[in-house]
Scaffold this active site. Structure first.
Site, PDB file in Angstrom:
ATOM      1  N   HIS A  61     -27.734  30.131  52.561  1.00 42.91           N
ATOM      2  CA  HIS A  61     -28.481  29.289  51.622  1.00 42.91           C
ATOM      3  C   HIS A  61     -28.754  30.091  50.354  1.00 42.91           C
ATOM      4  CE1 HIS A  61     -30.307  26.273  54.739  1.00 42.91           C
ATOM      5  NE2 HIS A  61     -29.016  26.481  54.937  1.00 42.91           N
ATOM      6  N   GLU A  63     -31.419  30.692  48.694  1.00 39.39           N
ATOM      7  CA  GLU A  63     -32.582  31.577  48.772  1.00 39.39           C
ATOM      8  C   GLU A  63     -32.246  32.876  49.495  1.00 39.39           C
ATOM      9  OE1 GLU A  63     -32.290  28.358  49.651  1.00 39.39           O
ATOM     10  OE2 GLU A  63     -34.248  27.455  49.952  1.00 39.39           O
ATOM     11  N   CYS A  91     -36.150  25.482  53.366  1.00 41.60           N
ATOM     12  CA  CYS A  91     -36.220  25.053  54.761  1.00 41.60           C
ATOM     13  C   CYS A  91     -36.989  26.106  55.568  1.00 41.60           C
ATOM     14  CB  CYS A  91     -34.804  24.885  55.315  1.00 41.60           C
ATOM     15  SG  CYS A  91     -33.892  26.445  55.470  1.00 41.60           S
ATOM     16  N   CYS A  94     -35.325  29.640  55.517  1.00 42.01           N
ATOM     17  CA  CYS A  94     -35.547  30.339  54.247  1.00 42.01           C
ATOM     18  C   CYS A  94     -37.012  30.729  54.085  1.00 42.01           C
ATOM     19  CB  CYS A  94     -35.068  29.477  53.087  1.00 42.01           C
ATOM     20  SG  CYS A  94     -33.267  29.282  53.076  1.00 42.01           S
TER      21      CYS A  94
END
Length: 173
Positions: A61, A63, A91, A94
């Protein structure tokens, strides 16, 4: 944690840059999410965009990639006094990485009502048992961030319809 924290011109500048990074993800067929990590002197120390499909990695992801890059750049996994800007509410995965990185502040654009862990779906940082707290600012350029995602998913649905119709027409022959 107060979602109504003061937004600065710098916050908007960094979110615009995160949106540019999201374009890189979209160009690769990824969900368009971008992230920028900035130190307390306002230097960019990490950046990332979604690469889960390209890298066949569910943890890739935006992040996570930005945090990894930042940690490598400063040679320390503790990203003290830094701010992470991300176009979409993180999420739970993360949020866990954000917690462990010890950043000072999180700024995000669009809320994620399906999997958001910072107040939309879950309230990850509100648990008093967490060993780190951080400042959260939400809604920075929310409309632009949300529109980018909406446009992406609308286009994706249209492509699926065309693909389905094409397959049907081929099977009818």
């Amino acid at each position: 944690m107060d979602a109504a924290k003061v937004r600065s011109e710098f916050d908007e500048k960094m979110m615009r840059y995160a949106l540019e990074l999201a374009d890189k993800a979209e160009a690769l067929g990824e969900i368009p999410v971008g992230a920028v990590l900035v130190d307390d002197a306002r230097n960019i120390i990490g950046e990332g965009w979604n690469l889960s499909i390209v890298q066949s990695d569910p943890t890739a992801h935006a992040e996570i990639i930005a945090l990894r890059n930042g940690a490598k750049n400063i040679q320390n996994y503790r990203l003290l006094n830094s701010t992470l800007y991300v176009t979409l509410e993180p999420c739970t995965m993360c949020a866990g990485a954000i917690l462990h990185s010890r950043i000072k502040r999180l700024v995000f654009g669009a809320s994620d009502y399906k999997t958001g862990a910072i107040g939309s779906r879950f309230h990850f940082f509100d648990d008093y048992k967490m060993n780190h707290t951080l400042e959260v600012t939400s809604g920075v350029l929310a409309e632009e961030c949300s529109q980018k995602l909406s446009t992406f998913f609308q286009k994706r649905r249209e492509e699926k319809k065309i693909e389905k119709a094409l397959l049907k027409s081929l099977s009818d022959k």
